[in-house]
Each structure stands twice: as structure tokens, then as C-alpha cells.
Design an enzyme around this catalytic site. Sequence first.
Site, PDB file in Angstrom:
ATOM      1  N   ASP A 110       0.763  -1.249   0.000  1.00  0.00           N
ATOM      2  CA  ASP A 110       0.000   0.000   0.000  1.00  0.00           C
ATOM      3  C   ASP A 110       0.799   1.309   0.000  1.00  0.00           C
ATOM      4  O   ASP A 110       1.093   1.852  -1.042  1.00  0.00           O
ATOM      5  CB  ASP A 110      -0.991  -0.007   1.175  1.00  0.00           C
ATOM      6  CG  ASP A 110      -2.010  -1.138   1.062  1.00  0.00           C
ATOM      7  OD1 ASP A 110      -1.738  -2.085   0.293  1.00  0.00           O
ATOM      8  OD2 ASP A 110      -3.052  -1.092   1.728  1.00  0.00           O
ATOM      9  N   GLU A 161      -3.032  -7.617  13.054  1.00  0.00           N
ATOM     10  CA  GLU A 161      -2.653  -7.397  11.662  1.00  0.00           C
ATOM     11  C   GLU A 161      -1.178  -7.001  11.549  1.00  0.00           C
ATOM     12  O   GLU A 161      -0.486  -7.374  10.616  1.00  0.00           O
ATOM     13  CB  GLU A 161      -3.544  -6.286  11.083  1.00  0.00           C
ATOM     14  CG  GLU A 161      -3.361  -6.023   9.600  1.00  0.00           C
ATOM     15  CD  GLU A 161      -4.231  -4.864   9.115  1.00  0.00           C
ATOM     16  OE1 GLU A 161      -4.715  -4.073   9.956  1.00  0.00           O
ATOM     17  OE2 GLU A 161      -4.429  -4.760   7.893  1.00  0.00           O
TER      18      GLU A 161
HETATM   19  C1  6A9 Z   1     -10.702  -1.630   3.463  1.00  0.00           C
HETATM   20  C2  6A9 Z   1     -12.443  -1.035   5.076  1.00  0.00           C
HETATM   21  C3  6A9 Z   1     -14.970  -2.401   7.275  1.00  0.00           C
HETATM   22  C4  6A9 Z   1      -4.218  -4.344   3.443  1.00  0.00           C
HETATM   23  O1  6A9 Z   1      -5.169  -8.281   4.317  1.00  0.00           O
HETATM   24  C5  6A9 Z   1      -5.838  -7.719   3.252  1.00  0.00           C
HETATM   25  C6  6A9 Z   1      -5.104  -6.504   2.718  1.00  0.00           C
HETATM   26  C7  6A9 Z   1      -3.709  -6.885   2.249  1.00  0.00           C
HETATM   27  O2  6A9 Z   1      -3.793  -7.687   1.096  1.00  0.00           O
HETATM   28  C8  6A9 Z   1      -2.854  -5.688   1.927  1.00  0.00           C
HETATM   29  O3  6A9 Z   1      -1.566  -6.110   1.608  1.00  0.00           O
HETATM   30  N1  6A9 Z   1      -5.057  -5.460   3.759  1.00  0.00           N
HETATM   31  C9  6A9 Z   1      -2.815  -4.740   3.108  1.00  0.00           C
HETATM   32  O4  6A9 Z   1      -2.019  -3.638   2.809  1.00  0.00           O
HETATM   33  C10 6A9 Z   1      -6.419  -5.021   4.173  1.00  0.00           C
HETATM   34  C11 6A9 Z   1      -7.141  -4.314   3.050  1.00  0.00           C
HETATM   35  C12 6A9 Z   1      -8.506  -3.836   3.364  1.00  0.00           C
HETATM   36  C13 6A9 Z   1      -9.010  -2.969   2.231  1.00  0.00           C
HETATM   37  C14 6A9 Z   1     -10.427  -2.569   2.340  1.00  0.00           C
HETATM   38  C15 6A9 Z   1     -12.133  -1.537   3.715  1.00  0.00           C
HETATM   39  C16 6A9 Z   1     -13.018  -2.081   5.946  1.00  0.00           C
HETATM   40  O5  6A9 Z   1     -14.412  -2.038   6.033  1.00  0.00           O
END
Ligand code: 6A9
Length: 759
Positions: free
Chosen positions: A500, A730
Site C-alpha cells: 500500500d 494485523e
Molecule cells: C478496506 C475497510 C470495514 C491491506 O489483508 C488484506 C489486505 C492486504 O492484502 C494488503 O496487503 N489489507 C494490506 O495492505 C487489508 C485491506 C482492506 C481494504 C479494504 C475496507 C473495511 O471495512
Amino acid sequence: IGIAAHIGYKGYLETRVNTPFDDVKMVSRSGLDVPEKYWGSYRPGVYFGMKTREPQAPVVGLMWYLPRVLNTTGSGIRHWCENGDNLQKFGWTEHDGVNFGIQEIVDGSFFLTTSFVKRSGGNNGGDWTARITVKNQMNSADPISLIVYTALEKNTKGRITHVEKHGGFVGVSGETDKLGKFSLKLLGVEGTVEHHSYLSAVAKGIDVLKETLLYTFTLVDVPGKGKWISLPGDLTRGESPNFIATQLTVKSPFTLDIVFESASADRSNMLTGDIYSRELQSRSQDFHKRFESTFRLREKGYNNEKISFAEATFSNLLGGIGYFYGSSRVKSQYTEEPVPYWKAPLYTSVPSRSFFPRGFLWDEGFHGLLIATWDLDIELDIICHWFDLMNVEGWIPREQILGPEALAKVPEEFVTQINSNANPPTFFITLNYILRNFREQILEERRLATLERLYPRLVAWFNWFNTTQLGDLPGTYMWRGRDANTNRELNPKTLSSGLDDYPRASHPNIDERHIDLRCWIAFSASTLSELSKLLNRPYRKYQETFDYLTDQRFLDHLHWSPRSESYSDFGLHTDAVILKKLPPPPPPQPPIQGMVRVVLKDPVLQYIDTTFGYVSLFPFFLQMIDSNSPKLEKILNKIKDPNLIWTDYGLRSLSINSPLYMKYNTEHDGPYWRGQIWINMNYLAIKSLYYYSKVPGPYTNISSELYEKLRSNVINNISKEYKRTGYIWEQYNDKTGQGQGTKVFTGWSSLVVLLMAEL
Ligand code: 6A9
């Protein structure tokens, strides 16, 4: 050509984004063809729920609330896993992915367990029983209301009806085309029910069950017993219901058995009471045995507490496997508006049951390492589902938001997936791991046939990466999807990379070279080459791609910064950027809202080498560096430097001395991959340290020393934080080690189990 002639060239281009890859489907058996996996806890987004693996699935689920604190917004009703519920704890502590599971939930002074056991028999996927037990740790007289519901999605071919006094409380009998006739009985096994009531209604969808229920609550006066919040009974007015809920307001301790029986199964006894208890106990014993024979933690000297921690972490990953059905929303440069992808199922684990209860492409490759170790067939099934989501271009969308329950959790701006954007091809890591560790098993005929079917899709996927993600110069690659025009972001995000807000070139343009992407592609090429050999296919071009991309002089020429003595991205860049509130421009121009990025010095083409961190480490993470290379020594020295990325809790994502270390990216977006400790990357680091400690070369000793230290730092910190907070997180704070971001993140953070097992 046929299609193009029919709809014209423009139409042809438009339809490519949502045209499936043209080959035999990967998932060859689903639904009732796999009776043992038909029912399961496939709704990871609810605290407890069962459903079947089919498009229009019947669902059974649990809600609960404390009558004393119920409010009109319904926020006191527990149903979907919500971090805002502030439960002290929830998660599967045992789960085998198929047949049984045990979950512990702590809500205030209440301790709940939800377990289930499946039993095969008949032609419709067999029976199961779920047990809900409630204890109040404070011994208070506060009642708790348990609500058990059955619901059918709209358009399901079938019906459900409530049955009064179905062996106890209001239960359900029903029938669907796949399930045949079935019944759901609710039996109080232990404890006192103070009040019970039911609802039979038509719900608009399975994403609004709680709302449907909430609007029907009424207060009833039971003479001599006081006032109860009650469900109003039958509200269907002759329509056929798709939502039946039974509410039991109970005094704890209380034990409820929810007994699902398929009419086609023969049985000599009902799976309830002592029979259930014994069955659960024997499954639980088998689980512990299998856990030990798979991960060998006791043999390695871990104590009971650490083993329970590992079992719970792992079980919640397995218990987080869901079954989704629906279509993503996608877009290409040829479509004016987003268009729906084709409807498809997805069997996948999820990063977090509360915050991200849906499939993420690169997360799943990491989950695959754990799942394959436990049950290779579950993992192959997951891979098959994901690769059926590949379009004719060879693209697989990154985030999978399928079906009403999944969609309800995602803010609008995150829904559309764009077909130029990648996400690291981590399924190649999973496959590599399987080829290395489970070679014999994968060679078994049925599994080999799966690999044969998969092969053309892997080739298409690889080719998609290796063509659409190219940079301007030969041998360079560039993540797509960065916003070159924004003046809001301090450094435009690279969501496609998975990292990100990790800083890249400040001014995205075609001159960018992303070192991590190059390494992913090299790694994929080598895995594809191995797989090609295994399947007797031509492998040479993949081998040559790998050799070409890992040629040390070529790699260094494009990506080694002599100034910082580290690998890095290259691009149009300046470090001199800040976020600022601008003074209002002269009228009539409207004032600029919020902070904007101000560039203080013109960017120039250069290595992005003031930002040491995860991205700089990719040639090391994916073992592209020659074990004799002095560059390896330089990298190892940087890794162990606490003034850069080393901490007592794991490697931080970005070096402290980096200009964007822990900086906000916009006025409101806090740092995410700008210092925090992430476990998937630490897993790769530890894996590589192990590798370089074994491959002959001058740096085996230092690698081995760092391997031991980093591994124990990560394990100790995650388990310490689990003990302190009740959760896996996380990410972890690089100063304190404390868990942060989203909790119940038993996605890739559960790799800690493989670290313990040294797998
Ligand atoms: C957000 C808001 C209630 C971000 O683990 C999943 C991903 C990874 O693949 C990525 O590398 N996470 C990491 O930088 C979480 C992404 C969530 C995006 C959507 C929505 C929540 O709503």
C-alpha cells in the site's frame, strides 16, 4: 474472431475483462459431489454460522444480546464479527477445516463456546449438531438471550417452516432441492430458560437479518415473571418465510444443542447430550494428535501454553475458511463503467473475520502454506476456486467481494477491481512449497490431474504479469495503479504491490522500476519451470527467464544503489515533499479543502534509496542473491541494525532514518507499511535467513545467528501479545511490540505457527 465479427472490435475489447479464461474449469466437483465438505462453518464473517457450499445456500446462525443493555439501534446484538463489539476474545481454538470445531467467545462477564460436529450419512450432506454453552464468570443473575436462526437466500429453491415444540423449542423443518427434507431442532441440555419466543418472517436478504429481527422486537409482560423482550411469532401473512429465528432468554450456565438432521440419513441416535459430548471429545483428541504430528511443537519443546496459542491461531485460520458466491465489479480501460464479473463461487480463507471477511489474492498464497501443511486437498480446492476467477486475459482480481454478506462490509470506493492492476503472485510460493514438501502426495493421480488442469492457467497468469506489468527498459517491471495526478498523497499508494503506502518514486511514471515485482516474477518463473519439469512440459523458457532476471550483474545494474549499498526501486523522485494546508487562493477561486502535497524540489530520475525496508529486501526475501555475494553481507548487516529495521519484535517495514518513516500519507491516512512490523514479510525474512544459513558460502554463520534471533523475537512477541490481548493482530508496533491494526487477524499473521514448527 467470431465474437469480434458479431459485436465489433470495440465490443470485443469491452467484453474481455469479464470473459472467463477459456479452458476446462478447475473446480470439477462441488456442492453435493463433495458431501463431506458440503456443510461447514463457511461464514467467517459471523461469530457462528453454518452454511453449505452451493450458490444459494441455506444458512444457520447465532445472535445474542444482554436484555439489560439492548438498545434501539441494535448495537447490543452480536451477530457479525465486529471489532466495535469489543469482545475480550473470540476465535476458533480447535478446527479441522472439515468435521468439527470449537470456538471461545468472551463478552463482558459471559463466556460462550460454540462447537459443531458433523456426521456423514444419506445423500444430502449428512447431519451436524452445534452446541452453544454460556457461563457467567461473575455468577451474576443477568440473563442472556440466544437467538438461533435459519435463513434462505431469496430465490433459493426450497422452503422452511417453523415447528413448535420440535422436541423442545421452536425449530425448523424444511426442504431444498439439494438438501432434500431436513429438520433443525433446538434442545436445551442444561440450564433454565426464562422466556422463549420465535419469529417467522420474510427477510429482504441474508445481509439484513439482524435488522429484520430488530424491528420486530416487542416487550411482553409475563405475569409473575416481569417484562421480556420477545419475538412476535409468525409475521408472514401467508407468504412463505425465508427467516426463522428462535430466541431463548436463559440463566447461565446453559447448554443448547442445535441438531440438524437430513431426512435421507439413517441414524440410530440423535447427536445431542452425552452422545455429542463424547463425540466432540474424541474429535478434539484427534485434533491435538494431528496437530502434533503435523507441526511437532511438543517434540520441539514448546509448553502447553504455547501449543494452545499455536492451535488457536491455526484453528482460526482454518475456521476462517468461507464459501462465497457472487460477482465482483470490474473495469478495464475499454469499459466506460464498471461491469459485473461472471457469477462464481469462492472457497477461501480470509485475512480477518471481523474487518476483512473476504478473499484477498496475495494473502491467500500465504494462508496456503499453512493450509497445505494441514490438508493438501483443502488447499488444492482453494487454489482451484481462485484460478476459476481468472479472465481470458490471464488476470485474477485482487479483492473478492462476492455475495451480499461480503458486499455489506465494503465501502463503495473499494469495490471495483481494475484489470491493469496486479497483486503479488503468491500462489507460486504456495506451489513451490507444495512441490518441495509434499512432492509424493502431489504426485498422487487425482492431485496430479488437478495440477495438469491448473498448468495452462498458471502459464496464462505468469504471462499476464510478464507482459502487462513491464517497465520501459528490458527486464524492468512496474506495478500499475499508482495515481500520478493526485496532490493529496505524500507518496501515491501502490495498492497493487500489497504494500500500500510503502514509499516508492514520488512521481509515478513509466520510468519506474519496482524491485519487488521483478523478484516476484523471477520467483514465479522458477516455480513454473519446476512445475513444467514435473509435468513433462517444456520448461526451458521459464528457466531462462529466471536466469535472465536473476543474473547478478544485470540485477545490480538496474537495482543496486551504490550510494546506499542496497537494492532499491528506481524512478522519478524527490524526498522533498510535505503535506501542507495552503492559504486560500484569491477569490473567486474556492478555498482548497484540507492538506495537499507540496513538492519543494524538482524530482529527478534516481534510485529510491533513502528508504531502506521491505522493498529493498526482496532479492533477499525471494533468494535471488548469490550466497557468495558480498552484497549479501551488506544486506545482513543492514537487517541486524536496530537503527534501521531490526527490533526485538521483528523487522520493521521501513527504516527509522527513512524520510517517510511513520509519516501520514494524507491528512487522514495514517502510516500503514511505514515502520509497522508485518508477519508475512518477517516470515519471508526468516525463511531466507534459514536458506542462507544452509547454502554454502561465507555468510552461513551470521545467517544462522540472525535466523535464531529473529525467529524467536517474532514468536515471542506474537504469543506475548496474544496472552495480553486475547488476539492475533494485523501488524505489530515497532517500538513496543504491541498488536495494532485489525485484530483477529489470523490471516498471514498465523504464519507464526510455521515459524514455530520451522516449516
Ligand atoms: C478496506 C475497510 C470495514 C491491506 O489483508 C488484506 C489486505 C492486504 O492484502 C494488503 O496487503 N489489507 C494490506 O495492505 C487489508 C485491506 C482492506 C481494504 C479494504 C475496507 C473495511 O471495512
